[in-house]
Design a protein around this motif. Structure first.
Motif, PDB file in Angstrom:
ATOM      1  N   VAL A 139       0.848  -1.209   0.000  1.00 32.38           N
ATOM      2  CA  VAL A 139       0.000   0.000   0.000  1.00 32.38           C
ATOM      3  C   VAL A 139       0.881   1.256   0.000  1.00 32.38           C
ATOM      4  O   VAL A 139       0.658   2.196  -0.777  1.00 32.38           O
ATOM      5  N   THR A 140       1.945   1.260   0.837  1.00 34.75           N
ATOM      6  CA  THR A 140       2.808   2.446   0.883  1.00 34.75           C
ATOM      7  C   THR A 140       3.585   2.605  -0.430  1.00 34.75           C
ATOM      8  O   THR A 140       3.918   3.725  -0.815  1.00 34.75           O
ATOM      9  N   GLY A 141       3.848   1.515  -1.129  1.00 37.85           N
ATOM     10  CA  GLY A 141       4.502   1.605  -2.453  1.00 37.85           C
ATOM     11  C   GLY A 141       3.628   2.420  -3.400  1.00 37.85           C
ATOM     12  O   GLY A 141       4.119   3.309  -4.105  1.00 37.85           O
ATOM     13  N   ILE A 142       2.312   2.147  -3.383  1.00 36.74           N
ATOM     14  CA  ILE A 142       1.404   2.853  -4.305  1.00 36.74           C
ATOM     15  C   ILE A 142       1.239   4.320  -3.878  1.00 36.74           C
ATOM     16  O   ILE A 142       1.280   5.226  -4.721  1.00 36.74           O
ATOM     17  N   ILE A 143       1.081   4.561  -2.558  1.00 38.70           N
ATOM     18  CA  ILE A 143       0.969   5.960  -2.089  1.00 38.70           C
ATOM     19  C   ILE A 143       2.248   6.731  -2.452  1.00 38.70           C
ATOM     20  O   ILE A 143       2.196   7.857  -2.949  1.00 38.70           O
ATOM     21  N   THR A 144       3.393   6.076  -2.238  1.00 42.33           N
ATOM     22  CA  THR A 144       4.675   6.736  -2.539  1.00 42.33           C
ATOM     23  C   THR A 144       4.787   7.075  -4.028  1.00 42.33           C
ATOM     24  O   THR A 144       5.294   8.139  -4.397  1.00 42.33           O
ATOM     25  N   LEU A 145       4.266   6.187  -4.876  1.00 42.96           N
ATOM     26  CA  LEU A 145       4.309   6.429  -6.330  1.00 42.96           C
ATOM     27  C   LEU A 145       3.536   7.701  -6.683  1.00 42.96           C
ATOM     28  O   LEU A 145       4.032   8.560  -7.423  1.00 42.96           O
ATOM     29  N   VAL A 146       2.315   7.829  -6.134  1.00 42.51           N
ATOM     30  CA  VAL A 146       1.481   9.013  -6.421  1.00 42.51           C
ATOM     31  C   VAL A 146       2.192  10.266  -5.887  1.00 42.51           C
ATOM     32  O   VAL A 146       2.301  11.292  -6.576  1.00 42.51           O
ATOM     33  N   PHE A 147       2.716  10.152  -4.670  1.00 40.87           N
ATOM     34  CA  PHE A 147       3.374  11.302  -4.042  1.00 40.87           C
ATOM     35  C   PHE A 147       4.596  11.743  -4.857  1.00 40.87           C
ATOM     36  O   PHE A 147       4.755  12.933  -5.170  1.00 40.87           O
ATOM     37  N   ILE A 148       5.458  10.790  -5.226  1.00 36.25           N
ATOM     38  CA  ILE A 148       6.689  11.157  -5.948  1.00 36.25           C
ATOM     39  C   ILE A 148       6.357  11.798  -7.296  1.00 36.25           C
ATOM     40  O   ILE A 148       6.955  12.790  -7.688  1.00 36.25           O
ATOM     41  N   ALA A 149       5.343  11.229  -7.992  1.00 36.58           N
ATOM     42  CA  ALA A 149       4.996  11.772  -9.309  1.00 36.58           C
ATOM     43  C   ALA A 149       4.580  13.242  -9.166  1.00 36.58           C
ATOM     44  O   ALA A 149       5.050  14.106  -9.918  1.00 36.58           O
ATOM     45  N   TRP A 150       3.736  13.535  -8.158  1.00 34.65           N
ATOM     46  CA  TRP A 150       3.272  14.904  -7.975  1.00 34.65           C
ATOM     47  C   TRP A 150       4.417  15.815  -7.495  1.00 34.65           C
ATOM     48  O   TRP A 150       4.587  16.933  -7.983  1.00 34.65           O
ATOM     49  N   HIS A 151       5.212  15.307  -6.574  1.00 40.25           N
ATOM     50  CA  HIS A 151       6.317  16.088  -6.004  1.00 40.25           C
ATOM     51  C   HIS A 151       7.329  16.475  -7.096  1.00 40.25           C
ATOM     52  O   HIS A 151       7.779  17.623  -7.156  1.00 40.25           O
ATOM     53  N   VAL A 152       7.662  15.518  -7.975  1.00 40.39           N
ATOM     54  CA  VAL A 152       8.626  15.814  -9.047  1.00 40.39           C
ATOM     55  C   VAL A 152       8.025  16.843 -10.005  1.00 40.39           C
ATOM     56  O   VAL A 152       8.692  17.789 -10.434  1.00 40.39           O
ATOM     57  N   PHE A 153       6.711  16.701 -10.274  1.00 37.82           N
ATOM     58  CA  PHE A 153       6.055  17.640 -11.186  1.00 37.82           C
ATOM     59  C   PHE A 153       6.094  19.065 -10.633  1.00 37.82           C
ATOM     60  O   PHE A 153       6.421  20.010 -11.342  1.00 37.82           O
ATOM     61  N   GLU A 154       5.785  19.213  -9.337  1.00 39.02           N
ATOM     62  CA  GLU A 154       5.686  20.594  -8.844  1.00 39.02           C
ATOM     63  C   GLU A 154       7.016  21.177  -8.354  1.00 39.02           C
ATOM     64  O   GLU A 154       7.057  22.335  -7.952  1.00 39.02           O
ATOM     65  N   THR A 155       8.081  20.389  -8.405  1.00 36.57           N
ATOM     66  CA  THR A 155       9.382  20.945  -8.023  1.00 36.57           C
ATOM     67  C   THR A 155      10.343  20.878  -9.219  1.00 36.57           C
ATOM     68  O   THR A 155      10.545  21.867  -9.900  1.00 36.57           O
ATOM     69  N   ARG A 156      10.830  19.670  -9.540  1.00 41.77           N
ATOM     70  CA  ARG A 156      11.873  19.539 -10.574  1.00 41.77           C
ATOM     71  C   ARG A 156      11.393  20.009 -11.949  1.00 41.77           C
ATOM     72  O   ARG A 156      12.121  20.711 -12.650  1.00 41.77           O
ATOM     73  N   VAL A 157      10.168  19.646 -12.304  1.00 36.91           N
ATOM     74  CA  VAL A 157       9.664  20.041 -13.628  1.00 36.91           C
ATOM     75  C   VAL A 157       9.472  21.558 -13.663  1.00 36.91           C
ATOM     76  O   VAL A 157       9.843  22.224 -14.646  1.00 36.91           O
ATOM     77  N   GLN A 158       8.929  22.143 -12.582  1.00 41.63           N
ATOM     78  CA  GLN A 158       8.723  23.598 -12.555  1.00 41.63           C
ATOM     79  C   GLN A 158      10.054  24.348 -12.609  1.00 41.63           C
ATOM     80  O   GLN A 158      10.160  25.387 -13.266  1.00 41.63           O
ATOM     81  N   ALA A 184      12.757  23.243 -14.055  1.00 39.82           N
ATOM     82  CA  ALA A 184      13.229  23.109 -15.446  1.00 39.82           C
ATOM     83  C   ALA A 184      12.485  24.096 -16.355  1.00 39.82           C
ATOM     84  O   ALA A 184      13.025  24.557 -17.358  1.00 39.82           O
ATOM     85  N   LEU A 185      11.242  24.452 -15.976  1.00 42.08           N
ATOM     86  CA  LEU A 185      10.453  25.378 -16.796  1.00 42.08           C
ATOM     87  C   LEU A 185      10.705  26.843 -16.422  1.00 42.08           C
ATOM     88  O   LEU A 185      10.059  27.736 -16.942  1.00 42.08           O
ATOM     89  N   GLY A 186      11.613  27.064 -15.440  1.00 44.65           N
ATOM     90  CA  GLY A 186      12.002  28.446 -15.140  1.00 44.65           C
ATOM     91  C   GLY A 186      11.754  28.895 -13.712  1.00 44.65           C
ATOM     92  O   GLY A 186      12.212  29.976 -13.322  1.00 44.65           O
ATOM     93  N   ALA A 187      11.039  28.115 -12.882  1.00 47.33           N
ATOM     94  CA  ALA A 187      10.825  28.520 -11.481  1.00 47.33           C
ATOM     95  C   ALA A 187      12.162  28.489 -10.759  1.00 47.33           C
ATOM     96  O   ALA A 187      13.058  27.722 -11.147  1.00 47.33           O
ATOM     97  N   SER A 188      12.328  29.347  -9.725  1.00 41.60           N
ATOM     98  CA  SER A 188      13.628  29.300  -9.049  1.00 41.60           C
ATOM     99  C   SER A 188      13.585  28.321  -7.884  1.00 41.60           C
ATOM    100  O   SER A 188      12.588  28.228  -7.166  1.00 41.60           O
ATOM    101  N   LEU A 189      14.721  27.607  -7.769  1.00 42.15           N
ATOM    102  CA  LEU A 189      14.813  26.568  -6.745  1.00 42.15           C
ATOM    103  C   LEU A 189      15.259  27.225  -5.442  1.00 42.15           C
ATOM    104  O   LEU A 189      16.438  27.449  -5.214  1.00 42.15           O
ATOM    105  N   ASP A 190      14.309  27.611  -4.616  1.00 47.18           N
ATOM    106  CA  ASP A 190      14.686  28.200  -3.334  1.00 47.18           C
ATOM    107  C   ASP A 190      13.624  27.920  -2.272  1.00 47.18           C
ATOM    108  O   ASP A 190      12.616  27.260  -2.538  1.00 47.18           O
ATOM    109  N   TYR A 191      13.893  28.467  -1.096  1.00 50.90           N
ATOM    110  CA  TYR A 191      13.025  28.243   0.068  1.00 50.90           C
ATOM    111  C   TYR A 191      11.575  28.590  -0.247  1.00 50.90           C
ATOM    112  O   TYR A 191      10.656  27.865   0.134  1.00 50.90           O
ATOM    113  N   SER A 192      11.368  29.713  -0.966  1.00 46.44           N
ATOM    114  CA  SER A 192       9.992  30.186  -1.190  1.00 46.44           C
ATOM    115  C   SER A 192       9.177  29.217  -2.059  1.00 46.44           C
ATOM    116  O   SER A 192       7.951  29.182  -1.961  1.00 46.44           O
TER     117      SER A 192
END
Ligand code: HEM
Length: 205
Positions: free
Chosen positions: A101-120, A122-130
């Protein structure tokens, strides 16, 4: 032959869960924990990681490809593969299902987390505390991250037990007991590091 191949893939799946994925997760949470010492400390630590030489190659080979392989085979194991369990006691069998069960929850979480951090980023957002502060001051996202981090840390800690047993490192009942206590400690310490960081981003304390 097909059985040999499946055995090999399952061993690789197991190994990748610890090296490099598990090691990466722990260092990622430790680096993020610099947020607790202030905005500037976090920005310095995050930028240091982001500016490592060959960072994209490192990310692809040490993080993305191993996680992709582990996640795809993991979903196959959860929904399709036959499992001959019930060799252990009640608690271990229960933990076996929580691992899935935690494998599946972790999959959903990682996919969303990568999208809203690493992908953003790469698209120009700045990687900082804010960036993280903006995400985590939303109460829904705060709880989503709490569940995602706890799920990933549990999956890793309980998986570490399975890894040490299935690779023959902890064979006797006594060594399996020691490994049980050690992995509970890993779960408590790494969870504390992860949750403490989330509280700092959300509430500034
Ligand atoms: C991305 C989604 C993920 C899915 C779908 C998934 C799925 C699974 C499944 C089904 C197992 C049990 C395998 C078995 O009993 O044969 C497992 C084991 C494991 N996973 Fe994951 N996992 C994921 C992410 C992760 C992450 C992020 C980590 C590390 C932080 C990780 C670390 C481990 C470890 C250490 C094991 C134990 C290997 C063993 O039993 O020898 N997994 N995973």
């Amino acid at each position: 032959m097909a059985e040999h191949r499946e055995y090999f893939y399952r061993r690789l799946h197991s190994l990748l869960g610890v090296v490099p994925i598990g090691i990466f997760m722990v260092q990622h949470l430790v680096i993020n924990h610099f947020a607790v010492y202030g905005e500037e400390s976090f920005n310095k630590a995050a930028n240091f990681m982001h500016n490592l030489p060959f960072v994209l190659a490192l990310e692809i080979f040490v993080i993305y490809l191993p996680i992709l392989f582990h996640a795809i085979l993991g979903v196959y194991i959860v929904f399709i593969a036959k499992n001959n369990v019930r060799r252990y006691g009640f608690v271990r069998n229960w933990l076996f299902y929580v691992q899935r069960v935690t494998g599946i929850i972790t999959l959903v979480f990682i996919a969303w987390h990568v999208f809203e951090t690493r992908v953003q980023v790469a698209l120009g957002a700045s990687l900082d505390y804010s960036l993280m502060e903006g995400i985590l001051t939303n109460p829904f996202m705060f709880w989503f991250y709490i569940i995602g981090v706890l799920s990933a840390v549990f999956h890793f800690s309980n998986g570490l037990w399975g890894f040490l047993v299935s690779w023959g490192i902890a064979q006797s009942p006594r060594s399996q007991k020691i490994v049980t206590y050690a992995t509970i400690l890993v779960f408590l310490v790494v969870s504390y590091i992860g949750i403490r960081t989330l509280i700092t981003f959300a509430y500034g304390v």
